[in-house]
Design a protein around this motif. Structure first.
Motif, PDB file in Angstrom:
ATOM      1  N   THR A  60       0.838  -1.200   0.000  1.00 39.35           N
ATOM      2  CA  THR A  60       0.000   0.000   0.000  1.00 39.35           C
ATOM      3  C   THR A  60       0.874   1.252   0.000  1.00 39.35           C
ATOM      4  O   THR A  60       0.353   2.359  -0.003  1.00 39.35           O
ATOM      5  CB  THR A  60      -0.945   0.008   1.221  1.00 39.35           C
ATOM      6  OG1 THR A  60      -0.164  -0.200   2.407  1.00 39.35           O
ATOM      7  CG2 THR A  60      -2.001  -1.082   1.117  1.00 39.35           C
ATOM      8  N   SER A  61       2.203   1.091   0.061  1.00 37.68           N
ATOM      9  CA  SER A  61       3.086   2.264   0.020  1.00 37.68           C
ATOM     10  C   SER A  61       4.083   2.144  -1.121  1.00 37.68           C
ATOM     11  O   SER A  61       4.480   1.044  -1.508  1.00 37.68           O
ATOM     12  CB  SER A  61       3.835   2.420   1.355  1.00 37.68           C
ATOM     13  OG  SER A  61       4.762   1.368   1.527  1.00 37.68           O
ATOM     14  N   PRO A 181       3.982  12.183  11.238  1.00 39.19           N
ATOM     15  CA  PRO A 181       5.348  11.715  11.013  1.00 39.19           C
ATOM     16  C   PRO A 181       5.582  10.320  11.615  1.00 39.19           C
ATOM     17  O   PRO A 181       5.066  10.002  12.691  1.00 39.19           O
ATOM     18  CB  PRO A 181       6.210  12.755  11.731  1.00 39.19           C
ATOM     19  CG  PRO A 181       5.351  13.970  11.818  1.00 39.19           C
ATOM     20  CD  PRO A 181       3.941  13.467  11.948  1.00 39.19           C
ATOM     21  N   VAL A 182       6.359   9.530  10.885  1.00 39.37           N
ATOM     22  CA  VAL A 182       6.677   8.148  11.277  1.00 39.37           C
ATOM     23  C   VAL A 182       8.190   7.988  11.292  1.00 39.37           C
ATOM     24  O   VAL A 182       8.864   8.422  10.360  1.00 39.37           O
ATOM     25  CB  VAL A 182       6.099   7.154  10.239  1.00 39.37           C
ATOM     26  CG1 VAL A 182       6.542   5.726  10.539  1.00 39.37           C
ATOM     27  CG2 VAL A 182       4.581   7.248  10.178  1.00 39.37           C
ATOM     28  N   GLU A 183       8.696   7.381  12.344  1.00 38.39           N
ATOM     29  CA  GLU A 183      10.126   7.070  12.405  1.00 38.39           C
ATOM     30  C   GLU A 183      10.300   5.594  12.722  1.00 38.39           C
ATOM     31  O   GLU A 183       9.620   5.056  13.593  1.00 38.39           O
ATOM     32  CB  GLU A 183      10.751   7.871  13.558  1.00 38.39           C
ATOM     33  CG  GLU A 183      11.581   9.053  13.137  1.00 38.39           C
ATOM     34  CD  GLU A 183      12.290   9.595  14.360  1.00 38.39           C
ATOM     35  OE1 GLU A 183      13.519   9.476  14.419  1.00 38.39           O
ATOM     36  OE2 GLU A 183      11.582  10.060  15.273  1.00 38.39           O
ATOM     37  N   PHE A 184      11.230   4.982  12.017  1.00 35.02           N
ATOM     38  CA  PHE A 184      11.535   3.562  12.227  1.00 35.02           C
ATOM     39  C   PHE A 184      12.977   3.514  12.701  1.00 35.02           C
ATOM     40  O   PHE A 184      13.876   4.026  12.011  1.00 35.02           O
ATOM     41  CB  PHE A 184      11.348   2.842  10.890  1.00 35.02           C
ATOM     42  CG  PHE A 184      11.337   1.350  10.949  1.00 35.02           C
ATOM     43  CD1 PHE A 184      10.835   0.662  12.040  1.00 35.02           C
ATOM     44  CD2 PHE A 184      11.826   0.610   9.873  1.00 35.02           C
ATOM     45  CE1 PHE A 184      10.813  -0.725  12.063  1.00 35.02           C
ATOM     46  CE2 PHE A 184      11.804  -0.776   9.877  1.00 35.02           C
ATOM     47  CZ  PHE A 184      11.299  -1.438  10.984  1.00 35.02           C
ATOM     48  N   LEU A 185      13.200   2.943  13.887  1.00 37.15           N
ATOM     49  CA  LEU A 185      14.539   2.981  14.478  1.00 37.15           C
ATOM     50  C   LEU A 185      15.060   1.575  14.753  1.00 37.15           C
ATOM     51  O   LEU A 185      14.308   0.699  15.196  1.00 37.15           O
ATOM     52  CB  LEU A 185      14.517   3.758  15.802  1.00 37.15           C
ATOM     53  CG  LEU A 185      14.051   5.211  15.762  1.00 37.15           C
ATOM     54  CD1 LEU A 185      12.582   5.323  16.156  1.00 37.15           C
ATOM     55  CD2 LEU A 185      14.899   6.056  16.708  1.00 37.15           C
ATOM     56  N   ILE A 186      16.336   1.393  14.481  1.00 39.21           N
ATOM     57  CA  ILE A 186      16.989   0.141  14.864  1.00 39.21           C
ATOM     58  C   ILE A 186      18.195   0.503  15.717  1.00 39.21           C
ATOM     59  O   ILE A 186      19.016   1.343  15.328  1.00 39.21           O
ATOM     60  CB  ILE A 186      17.372  -0.694  13.627  1.00 39.21           C
ATOM     61  CG1 ILE A 186      16.093  -1.102  12.893  1.00 39.21           C
ATOM     62  CG2 ILE A 186      18.183  -1.934  14.049  1.00 39.21           C
ATOM     63  CD1 ILE A 186      16.270  -2.004  11.704  1.00 39.21           C
ATOM     64  N   SER A 194       9.075   8.629   7.441  1.00 37.87           N
ATOM     65  CA  SER A 194       8.006   8.802   6.475  1.00 37.87           C
ATOM     66  C   SER A 194       6.835   9.464   7.178  1.00 37.87           C
ATOM     67  O   SER A 194       7.014  10.075   8.231  1.00 37.87           O
ATOM     68  CB  SER A 194       7.715   7.410   5.892  1.00 37.87           C
ATOM     69  OG  SER A 194       6.447   6.973   6.053  1.00 37.87           O
ATOM     70  N   THR A 195       5.659   9.399   6.584  1.00 31.46           N
ATOM     71  CA  THR A 195       4.458   9.859   7.288  1.00 31.46           C
ATOM     72  C   THR A 195       3.371   8.818   7.051  1.00 31.46           C
ATOM     73  O   THR A 195       3.519   7.931   6.195  1.00 31.46           O
ATOM     74  CB  THR A 195       3.928  11.230   6.773  1.00 31.46           C
ATOM     75  OG1 THR A 195       3.332  11.025   5.483  1.00 31.46           O
ATOM     76  CG2 THR A 195       5.025  12.278   6.700  1.00 31.46           C
ATOM     77  N   THR A 196       2.285   8.977   7.785  1.00 32.22           N
ATOM     78  CA  THR A 196       1.174   8.035   7.623  1.00 32.22           C
ATOM     79  C   THR A 196       0.575   8.103   6.213  1.00 32.22           C
ATOM     80  O   THR A 196      -0.063   7.152   5.770  1.00 32.22           O
ATOM     81  CB  THR A 196       0.077   8.324   8.665  1.00 32.22           C
ATOM     82  OG1 THR A 196      -0.202   9.734   8.662  1.00 32.22           O
ATOM     83  CG2 THR A 196       0.520   7.895  10.050  1.00 32.22           C
ATOM     84  N   ASP A 197       0.809   9.222   5.499  1.00 32.07           N
ATOM     85  CA  ASP A 197       0.331   9.330   4.106  1.00 32.07           C
ATOM     86  C   ASP A 197       0.968   8.283   3.204  1.00 32.07           C
ATOM     87  O   ASP A 197       0.489   8.076   2.081  1.00 32.07           O
ATOM     88  CB  ASP A 197       0.661  10.704   3.515  1.00 32.07           C
ATOM     89  CG  ASP A 197      -0.073  11.827   4.221  1.00 32.07           C
ATOM     90  OD1 ASP A 197      -0.762  11.541   5.216  1.00 32.07           O
ATOM     91  OD2 ASP A 197       0.056  12.976   3.779  1.00 32.07           O
ATOM     92  N   ALA A 198       2.059   7.680   3.664  1.00 27.74           N
ATOM     93  CA  ALA A 198       2.706   6.625   2.871  1.00 27.74           C
ATOM     94  C   ALA A 198       1.686   5.551   2.501  1.00 27.74           C
ATOM     95  O   ALA A 198       1.787   4.925   1.448  1.00 27.74           O
ATOM     96  CB  ALA A 198       3.869   6.018   3.646  1.00 27.74           C
ATOM     97  N   ALA A 231       2.932  -1.598   5.275  1.00 27.99           N
ATOM     98  CA  ALA A 231       4.109  -0.920   5.831  1.00 27.99           C
ATOM     99  C   ALA A 231       4.221   0.511   5.311  1.00 27.99           C
ATOM    100  O   ALA A 231       3.904   0.795   4.161  1.00 27.99           O
ATOM    101  CB  ALA A 231       5.369  -1.706   5.493  1.00 27.99           C
ATOM    102  N   MET A 232       4.694   1.400   6.187  1.00 27.75           N
ATOM    103  CA  MET A 232       4.823   2.826   5.835  1.00 27.75           C
ATOM    104  C   MET A 232       6.228   3.186   5.372  1.00 27.75           C
ATOM    105  O   MET A 232       6.481   4.325   4.979  1.00 27.75           O
ATOM    106  CB  MET A 232       4.428   3.678   7.044  1.00 27.75           C
ATOM    107  CG  MET A 232       2.975   3.450   7.447  1.00 27.75           C
ATOM    108  SD  MET A 232       2.499   4.375   8.919  1.00 27.75           S
ATOM    109  CE  MET A 232       3.213   3.342  10.201  1.00 27.75           C
ATOM    110  N   THR A 233       7.147   2.237   5.435  1.00 22.71           N
ATOM    111  CA  THR A 233       8.520   2.436   4.945  1.00 22.71           C
ATOM    112  C   THR A 233       8.983   1.097   4.371  1.00 22.71           C
ATOM    113  O   THR A 233       8.287   0.085   4.489  1.00 22.71           O
ATOM    114  CB  THR A 233       9.517   2.821   6.073  1.00 22.71           C
ATOM    115  OG1 THR A 233       9.809   1.652   6.859  1.00 22.71           O
ATOM    116  CG2 THR A 233       8.986   3.926   6.970  1.00 22.71           C
TER     117      THR A 233
END
Ligand code: OOG
Ligand code: MG
Length: 259
Positions: A60-61, A181-186, A194-198, A231-233
């Motif tokens: 979906t992204s 806003p979306v952040e993916f951290l490792i 990214s953002t939820t608009d993804a 997934a958003m990213t």
């Protein structure tokens, strides 16, 4: 030579159960047959004691479509046994080459039945009206195909690479989910933002996609179902010892440790 659907289904389910990758399928597998293989494997897992709980959307992204080279929305199934609790370390054993990705998850407050006169618009509206909560989530995907490579029909037959999923704390369902806003951290480092608009430009558009696919392929939408919106990213490889975290504005952060 065209193989029968039962033998392809058995090969994919065995690949999953034994964590051994298999060759990609023949290119002449139609999308309808790929969904039929997926449905067979859902039936056999339910017969073996698993419990179907809801659908998941994939691709979906743009970031996911570009990463995997596939550009159509796909739907897979989730069972209760695939849910992982965030406060437990994620075990990599039993997985082939797992990746993890940040998701939004909707929850159905009541069962949605398809009616004979439903259009995708009417069904989408009832799905949306039946959603009572939303959460940040993560999905562990683990393609059963060699090198994590597949065509659209391959990945559909393989239950859209679904392996495990994690749901954060449920929040009241808001009027609007765009632009967060979306952040993916490792290990404390931001690996994707990214953002939820993804998700389809607006996460609520996921209901339209789910409605269209449900009319076509008959997914069940039971009360309490989690619905992974996609997934958003891009997804990242899971490695032992990692700490993986998703932050979406206005939501509590969700994190998990990898064993
Ligand atoms: C297929 C699953 C895609 C998503 O959120 O886009 C998916 C894959 O990438 O292996 O779950
Ligand atoms: Mg996913």
């Amino acid at each position: 030579m065209t193989r029968d659907l039962a033998s392809i289904a058995a090969e994919l389910d065995n690949a999953r159960a034994t964590a051994t990758s298999v060759a990609q399928l023949a290119t002449d597998l139609t999308l309808d047959n790929a969904y039929a293989i997926q449905a067979r494997n859902l039936r056999s897992r339910v017969a073996a004691g698993e419990r179907y709980i809801g659908p998941k959307l994939g691709f979906t992204s743009k970031s996911k479509m570009e990463q995997m080279g596939v550009s159509d929305v796909i739907v897979g199934f989730l069972t209760a046994e695939m849910e992982h609790r965030a406060d437990q370390p994620l075990e990599l054993e039993g997985l082939i080459h797992p990746r993890i990705e940040p998701e939004l998850v909707f929850r159905l407050g009541q069962t949605v039945e398809v009616r004979a006169d439903d259009t995708s618009e009417s069904l989408s509206r009832r799905i949306r009206e039946s959603v009572d909560a939303v959460a940040v989530g993560m999905e562990v995907i683990d393609s059963r195909y060699r090198d994590f490579k597949f065509s659209l029909s391959d990945v559909v037959a393989d239950n859209t690479s679904a392996a495990q999923f994690i749901v954060g704390q449920w929040q009241d369902f808001p009027r609007e989910l765009r632009g967060l806003p979306v952040e993916f951290l490792i290990n404390g480092e931001t690996v994707e933002s990214s953002t939820t608009d993804a998700i389809l430009g607006d996460p609520f558009v996921a209901f339209d996609q789910l409605a269209t696919m449900t009319l076509r392929y008959g997914f069940e939408l039971p009360a309490g179902a989690p619905i992974l919106a996609g997934a958003m990213t891009a997804a990242h490889w899971l490695e032992s010892g990692q700490r993986v975290k998703v932050r979406v504005e206005r939501f509590p952060a969700l994190s998990v440790a990898v064993a």
